[in-house]
Design a protein around this motif. Structure first.
Motif, PDB file in Angstrom:
ATOM      1  N   UNK A  92     -20.505  -2.348   2.985  1.00 55.96           N
ATOM      2  CA  UNK A  92     -19.899  -3.458   2.232  1.00 55.96           C
ATOM      3  C   UNK A  92     -20.374  -3.452   0.778  1.00 55.96           C
ATOM      4  N   UNK A 105     -23.737  -1.625   8.142  1.00 57.33           N
ATOM      5  CA  UNK A 105     -22.559  -2.416   7.774  1.00 57.33           C
ATOM      6  C   UNK A 105     -22.717  -2.970   6.364  1.00 57.33           C
ATOM      7  N   UNK A 149      -8.946   4.756  -6.850  1.00 60.40           N
ATOM      8  CA  UNK A 149      -9.924   3.759  -6.384  1.00 60.40           C
ATOM      9  C   UNK A 149     -10.049   3.808  -4.862  1.00 60.40           C
ATOM     10  N   UNK A 150      -8.903   3.893  -4.188  1.00 59.97           N
ATOM     11  CA  UNK A 150      -8.925   3.931  -2.724  1.00 59.97           C
ATOM     12  C   UNK A 150      -9.689   5.150  -2.220  1.00 59.97           C
ATOM     13  N   UNK A 163      -5.113   3.120  -8.887  1.00 61.66           N
ATOM     14  CA  UNK A 163      -5.364   2.421  -7.618  1.00 61.66           C
ATOM     15  C   UNK A 163      -5.588   3.419  -6.492  1.00 61.66           C
ATOM     16  N   UNK A 210       0.838  -1.208   0.000  1.00 60.35           N
ATOM     17  CA  UNK A 210       0.000   0.000   0.000  1.00 60.35           C
ATOM     18  C   UNK A 210       0.869   1.253   0.000  1.00 60.35           C
ATOM     19  N   UNK A 246     -15.197  -5.993 -11.007  1.00 62.45           N
ATOM     20  CA  UNK A 246     -14.279  -6.320 -12.099  1.00 62.45           C
ATOM     21  C   UNK A 246     -14.801  -7.477 -12.946  1.00 62.45           C
ATOM     22  N   UNK A 297     -17.842   4.960   2.671  1.00 67.06           N
ATOM     23  CA  UNK A 297     -17.547   4.547   4.046  1.00 67.06           C
ATOM     24  C   UNK A 297     -17.727   5.704   5.011  1.00 67.06           C
ATOM     25  N   UNK A 336     -15.621  -1.786  -6.538  1.00 69.19           N
ATOM     26  CA  UNK A 336     -14.516  -2.687  -6.858  1.00 69.19           C
ATOM     27  C   UNK A 336     -14.858  -3.667  -7.963  1.00 69.19           C
ATOM     28  N   UNK A 391     -11.366  -0.912 -11.809  1.00 67.80           N
ATOM     29  CA  UNK A 391     -10.476  -2.064 -11.639  1.00 67.80           C
ATOM     30  C   UNK A 391     -10.120  -2.672 -12.997  1.00 67.80           C
ATOM     31  N   UNK A 447     -13.405   4.674  -2.718  1.00 70.69           N
ATOM     32  CA  UNK A 447     -14.063   3.751  -1.782  1.00 70.69           C
ATOM     33  C   UNK A 447     -14.203   4.368  -0.395  1.00 70.69           C
TER      34      UNK A 447
END
Lengths: 292, 292
Positions: free
Chosen positions: B218, B214, B272-273, B269, B28, B227, B280, B225, B248, B276
């Motif tokens: 998710x 939760x 993408x992080x 990437x 990471x 793909x 959250x 994500x 992705x 996401x």
């Protein structure tokens, strides 16, 4: 045993909410069957297609689920077109490494964090927790660089390596070990048992349910994975089954029967394994094995 | 009483920690470093290029359409996969005859590989597949719909696949939560004459609210994500002109081959992080506020 199991059920039957009337039961079964058709129907259709002979029209506007000329020749054609046995072997190697790595290493780590006191325990736990926020795809590129620099590019070991210890599994086992009563260790310590004996003889048998969930999930994940082996493997002979299947569908797009046979070859083993082990899985879930 | 030597926990932790550092923590950090370079898949020296990869991102129309796809994907998956699995969980919670069979069957799409499931749906949604055939035969459709080749129909097809595959997974998450719903409260509400719908909203929903948040988190992260679903449905091409590619998929395209660009893939990437993190943080905030 039976009497004990029977008692609460009878008691519950008397309360109004749990007493399902015939009407409600019928509605529930109708809904259950409806969801069943949606979830399992596509698999049956694929199975049916894979068993239909070349002379049978699979594009008909009057679709038939039962094949008129059932044949296994599509499966034979798959085996002639791609080295499907080798792909199955490759997938099994990756899955075996993944299951072994997770069961052994996550157990050791989970046990240490849950049952042993040491400085830095909270930091270690926090480290494992923190990685859960990170989607795997975010690090997949530099993971590939790491695996390549270690010399494992284009190898099955390279496919298996990063997944052999998942932080989630460490946390699941940590949670399971933590739930065990503290006295069981005390009794073993008084008897002079060392850490290894306490882990293998006292604690491990008590977390079998969670261990089963970890093992089943590790196997499914390794067997089903697609993106990672697609990145790591470049030699067709080293493909795992999912990559090989995609290769098959890209090469033989014209014959839907063959692609269907290929998907069934990938699906049936995992379906059999899961249906055999599902009891342990759902039991493990009830023990708190899966919390998202 | 001394229960273990100081180094024992660390001996147990070593494998898991080595794995965590090698395959998660280091990658990471390295993703961030690589995103400022022009690293190539086949190795060799990577040169420092400053912010160039990031400025290229902003001018890349594929990145913008991938982001648009992601937002649409998330906006549709989020409500469907937060609510439908809860309803299915309530359906299979009651202990009826054969309920174990239904639970296992509903879980089947979860254990199947995304590749298997993708190929299954490619066949169902084919121009001459069973869905188009039956719909035209029943005059629901005038002409077959191009589920696998139309810019937006591809996205909706992939979404239905994701929802179908996720149903069983989140059903299990809810099932574990429903076990904690107070039975007495349900019964008391029923005694007071509250109907099924009323009990669902005033007893069940408040009890599983935390789990719903939760699941919502998710589902959103999983949607961003995506793909395999799109990759398989479009035969790896990402639809007409690659417009259906997800983030992705773009990462994967830049990861391989002689023309790959790991620096650019790393910048994707990082993007993408960041993306996401949004659902959250937003959902965690809503959850906190409504708890107060």
């Amino acid at each position: 045993m039976t009497a004990v199991a029977e008692a609460p059920r009878q008691k519950r039957r008397r309360t109004p909410i749990s007493e399902a009337g015939t009407g409600e039961k019928v509605v529930r079964y109708v809904l259950l069957v409806f969801v069943l058709v949606i979830t399992v129907g596509p698999f049956l259709w694929e199975l049916s297609t894979s068993l239909k002979g070349a002379g049978e029209d699979i594009y008909t506007t009057n679709p038939q689920l039962i094949p008129h000329q059932p044949t296994l020749s599509n499966y034979a054609h798959v085996a002639q077109s791609i080295p499907v046995w080798r792909y199955i072997g490759n997938s099994l190697i990756v899955a075996a490494l993944t299951v072994a790595g997770n069961v052994i290493f996550a157990t050791l780590a989970g046990y240490a964090i849950a049952r042993l006191r040491f400085g830095g325990r909270r930091i270690v736990l926090g480290l494992f927790l923190a990685t859960l926020v990170l989607p795997g795809e975010v690090t997949i590129i530099s993971q590939f660089v790491t695996v390549r620099d270690l010399g494992f590019a284009d190898s099955l070991l390279g496919v298996a390596l990063p997944g052999m210890v998942a932080a989630l599994n460490v946390l699941l086992l940590y949670n399971a070990f933590r739930m065990l009563p503290g006295d069981i260790d005390q009794a073993a310590i008084v008897d002079g048992a060392n850490v290894w004996q306490r882990l293998t003889r006292v604690s491990l048998p008590a977390v079998r349910g969670t261990l089963a969930v970890v093992a089943i999930f590790a196997f499914i994940q390794a067997w089903d994975d697609f993106l990672w082996p697609l990145l790591v493997i470049t030699t067709p002979g080293k493909y795992t089954l999912t990559v090989g299947l995609q290769y098959l569908s890209g090469t033989f797009v014209s014959d839907k029967r063959m692609i269907a046979a290929g998907t069934m070859i990938a699906f049936i083993p995992i379906a059999v394994i899961f249906s055999v082990l599902q009891r342990y899985f759902f039991k493990g879930v009830e023990e708190g094995g899966v919390k998202g | 009483m001394r229960t273990h030597r100081w180094f024992t926990p660390w001996v147990l932790l070593v494998p898991a920690l080595v794995w965590l550092l090698t395959f998660t923590v280091w990658p990471s950090l390295n993703t961030l470093r690589l995103s400022f370079t022009d690293a190539r898949p086949l190795g060799g020296d990577a040169g420092w290029v400053g912010l160039r990869n990031y400025t290229d991102l902003l001018h890349d129309s594929q990145v913008w359409s991938a982001l648009l796809n992601s937002v649409v994907y998330m906006a549709i998956c989020l409500p469907l996969l937060t609510v439908l699995p809860l309803l299915v969980a309530i359906l299979v919670e009651r202990k009826l005859k054969g309920i174990a069979f239904f639970r296992t069957a509903f879980y089947t799409p979860v254990i199947a590989s995304a590749v298997v499931v993708g190929l299954l749906w490619t066949w169902l949604l084919d121009d001459r597949g069973v869905i188009n055939n039956v719909a035209t035969a029943l005059h629901v459709l005038q002409h077959p719909l191009p589920f696998l080749t139309d810019r937006w129909l591809v996205v909706f097809s992939a979404i239905s696949l994701t929802v179908w595959k996720g149903l069983g997974y989140y059903m299990i998450v809810y099932l574990a939560a429903l076990g904690n719903v107070c039975k007495e409260l349900h019964e008391a509400a029923a005694m007071d004459g509250a109907g099924t719908l009323r009990r669902f909203f005033s007893v069940t929903v408040p009890a599983v609210r935390g789990t719903m948040f939760l699941v919502a988190i998710l589902v959103s992260v999983a949607a961003l994500r995506v793909f395999s679903e799109i990759y398989i449905l479009t035969g790896g091409k990402g639809g007409p002109g690659g417009e259906d590619s997800s983030l992705v998929m773009l990462i994967q395209q830049y990861a391989g081959g002689f023309y790959g660009d790991l620096g650019y893939a790393s910048a994707l990437s990082v993007l993408l992080f960041v993306v996401t993190l949004v659902p959250m943080l937003v959902l965690a905030r809503i959850n906190n506020r409504s708890e107060r």
